[in-house]
Design a protein around this motif. Structure first.
Motif, PDB file in Angstrom:
ATOM      1  N   PRO A 365      16.174 -56.583 -62.999  1.00 45.22           N
ATOM      2  CA  PRO A 365      15.880 -55.428 -62.143  1.00 45.22           C
ATOM      3  C   PRO A 365      16.256 -54.088 -62.757  1.00 45.22           C
ATOM      4  CG  PRO A 365      17.849 -56.564 -61.373  1.00 45.22           C
ATOM      5  CD  PRO A 365      17.273 -57.408 -62.460  1.00 45.22           C
ATOM      6  N   HIS A 366      16.952 -54.098 -63.897  1.00 46.53           N
ATOM      7  CA  HIS A 366      17.352 -52.850 -64.547  1.00 46.53           C
ATOM      8  C   HIS A 366      16.336 -52.384 -65.588  1.00 46.53           C
ATOM      9  CE1 HIS A 366      18.545 -56.191 -66.974  1.00 46.53           C
ATOM     10  NE2 HIS A 366      18.906 -55.441 -67.985  1.00 46.53           N
ATOM     11  N   VAL A 367      15.344 -53.193 -65.893  1.00 43.15           N
ATOM     12  CA  VAL A 367      14.364 -52.842 -66.923  1.00 43.15           C
ATOM     13  C   VAL A 367      13.411 -51.775 -66.387  1.00 43.15           C
ATOM     14  CG1 VAL A 367      12.469 -53.720 -68.352  1.00 43.15           C
ATOM     15  CG2 VAL A 367      14.536 -55.096 -68.019  1.00 43.15           C
ATOM     16  N   MET A 368      13.020 -50.868 -67.246  1.00 41.56           N
ATOM     17  CA  MET A 368      12.166 -49.732 -66.867  1.00 41.56           C
ATOM     18  C   MET A 368      10.886 -50.173 -66.164  1.00 41.56           C
ATOM     19  SD  MET A 368      10.169 -48.572 -70.341  1.00 41.56           S
ATOM     20  CE  MET A 368       9.011 -49.697 -71.134  1.00 41.56           C
ATOM     21  N   GLU A 369      10.255 -49.219 -65.491  1.00 39.79           N
ATOM     22  CA  GLU A 369       8.971 -49.461 -64.846  1.00 39.79           C
ATOM     23  C   GLU A 369       7.823 -49.395 -65.862  1.00 39.79           C
ATOM     24  OE1 GLU A 369       8.901 -50.056 -61.266  1.00 39.79           O
ATOM     25  OE2 GLU A 369      10.955 -50.342 -61.988  1.00 39.79           O
ATOM     26  N   GLY A 370       8.014 -48.648 -66.930  1.00 41.01           N
ATOM     27  CA  GLY A 370       6.979 -48.488 -67.947  1.00 41.01           C
ATOM     28  C   GLY A 370       7.150 -47.179 -68.680  1.00 41.01           C
TER      29      GLY A 370
END
Length: 510
Positions: A365-370
């Motif tokens: 859930p901490h990974v960027m949206e894009g």
């Protein structure tokens, strides 16, 4: 309550109103004071026409006003675009244009730079000056903030709202803007606190040498503030100044890239400083060489060494190796966070067995949206929910991760894969070498040849042939450098990473 950055500060302002939150030079601010200052900044933004969802760029050295500005923006749901202070005007213009920033907040030190940029920035509607000498036609943000009330603005900000667009260092091309929501950052905070809970639970006083245009700077700030601790902010890194503040403030936790520790070790009278208060030495951005690690352990005898592996797109940290694992797993970056998945895959996208090298991927859930306005790069990086890091690594049988090299740094010579880090680890043990970077350049016979740029220690004369001989005794023949170049300093990015492309271009003809 929504898990937003503004609310996370509010929680501790209510729990610890009088406790020191942030220290900068000789100024001290409590949690309640920081919360109120953020509200004043937020209300000033609203009065000046900044709305929820607007992109606001900041340009300045680490400072108290910058921290207040960040939380003020997050209080109204605006999107922070922190600018790298070391970029050229042309590079800054690219990010300001590409990010669609409509407001620029800048500190006094950068008045001249902003004056040069302003005529060519068609998208910037308002320039907010922080300092004492506000230019004509620009807005004095200090005065606008001072006349505001200290209560929270009446806005609803959600976890899924975008909080930041942080641009990558751009070492292999144009910088890309990693988009992160309040939720992304909240989960990174949870992961980081859980991974370091043995120390985090004691709320140690932190000194951060990371700039606030880099995710490492934000992680240090969030780790401390949302843990109810105190953080001392350096305006910019200078070895003696840092040592002086450690001694004066009785700092308990240090955090910064490996480069700063190498520079600290070069201070001639470093043993004259009282560094006994330090209990945690955290390092990231680049792996700490084994020799440097040993010297740091001797310099900070009461401290454990933690090493962090991360990147902008994952909110700063993917894995942590704790101090108790320093001796047993000195070359590992640790294991996955509690709320994330880490993998190592081959070219076919399938997991490789423990011990085999592949690409490191991460999901959580901490990974960027894009990447902002870059669907092609986003699709390339985010596949089936996994972020592909472009880093090569391996797991051992106990799930500890070892980062081998960036994919594009790997050297293929005579059909053999050579990892620069492996050669550098050997060269760092040479008694006359202070710093080193290994890279490959084209070779008509072998495809590529291994080269090393070497920075001698002060007062030492290094002969290139002795460097090759040193490697010959410790590495397979095909791994040893074919060319050694003596340099005064290595080119590095703003966060301390070696710019190998510059070295390749500089020495490609031998």
């Amino acid at each position: 309550m929504q898990m937003t950055l503004g609310n996370l500060l509010l929680i501790n302002a209510e729990k610890y109103p009088a406790r020191e939150a942030v220290a900068f030079e000789d100024e001290r601010v409590s949690f309640l004071e920081l919360d109120q200052r953020a509200n004043r900044r937020a209300r000033a933004f609203l009065d000046l026409g900044v709305k929820k969802g607007d992109h606001v760029a900041t340009l300045g050295y680490n400072s108290m006003p910058l921290v207040e500005t960040f939380f003020g923006l997050w209080r109204i749901g605006a999107v922070l675009v922190p600018l790298n202070i070391r970029l050229s005007p042309g590079e800054l213009k690219y990010i300001l244009d590409q990010s669609d920033a409509s407001t620029l907040v800048y500190l006094d030190d950068f008045a001249e730079t902003v004056g040069q940029l302003a005529p060519g920035l068609g998208k910037i509607k308002r320039y907010l000056h922080v300092g004492e000498r506000c230019p004509r036609n620009f807005i004095d943000f200090e005065k606008e903030s001072a006349r505001q009330g200290s209560g929270p603005p009446p806005l609803h900000i959600g976890e899924q709202d975008v909080a930041t667009i942080v641009y990558t260092a751009g070492t292999t091309g144009k910088p890309k803007g990693a988009v992160a929501t309040h939720r992304n950052w909240a989960w990174q905070i949870v992961n980081s606190l859980m991974a370091t809970w043995s120390y985090a639970s004691q709320a140690p006083k932190v000194l951060s040498a990371n700039p606030f245009f880099h995710v490492g700077g934000f992680i240090n700030l969030f780790w401390s503030i949302f843990n109810g601790g105190s953080i001392f902010i350096l305006k910019k890194f200078e070895p003696r100044e840092m040592l002086g503040w450690i001694q004066k403030e009785r700092i308990e936790r240090l955090q910064g890239p490996s480069t700063i520790y190498k520079m600290l070790l070069q201070v001639p009278d470093i043993m004259d400083y009282d560094l006994s208060s330090v209990r945690i030495v955290g390092s990231g951005a680049e792996s700490m060489p084994h020799e440097t690690r040993n010297r740091i352990k001797a310099l900070f005898p009461n401290a454990g060494i933690w090493e962090f592996y991360g990147m902008t797109e994952a909110g700063g940290v993917l894995a942590v190796r704790s101090d108790v694992e320093t001796d047993s797993k000195p070359f590992s970056v640790g294991r996955a966070h509690l709320f994330e998945e880490l993998g190592v895959v081959g070219e076919d996208g399938r997991d490789v067995p423990a011990g085999e090298i592949g690409e490191i991927i991460v999901r959580g859930p901490h990974v960027m949206e894009g990447y902002y306005k870059d669907p092609e790069k986003t699709a390339e990086a985010l596949r089936d929910g996994w972020f592909h890091t472009q880093d090569l690594g391996r797991f051992d049988e106990n799930g500890f991760l070892y980062v081998i090299e960036r994919k594009h740094n790997m050297i293929i010579s005579g059909g053999e894969n050579i990892y620069p880090k492996e050669v550098e680890d050997v060269l760092f043990r040479h008694p006359k070498i202070a710093d080193v970077a290994v890279f490959g350049v084209p070779d008509a016979t072998w495809g590529h040849r291994v080269c090393a740029a070497v920075v001698p220690k002060a007062g030492e004369d290094v002969n290139p042939e002795e460097v090759v001989d040193f490697c010959r005794q410790r590495l397979a023949g095909y791994k040893k450098p074919k060319s050694v170049f003596l340099v005064k300093a290595l080119p590095r990015s703003s966060i301390g990473k070696v710019l190998r492309e510059e070295l390749k271009n500089r020495f490609q003809d031998g």
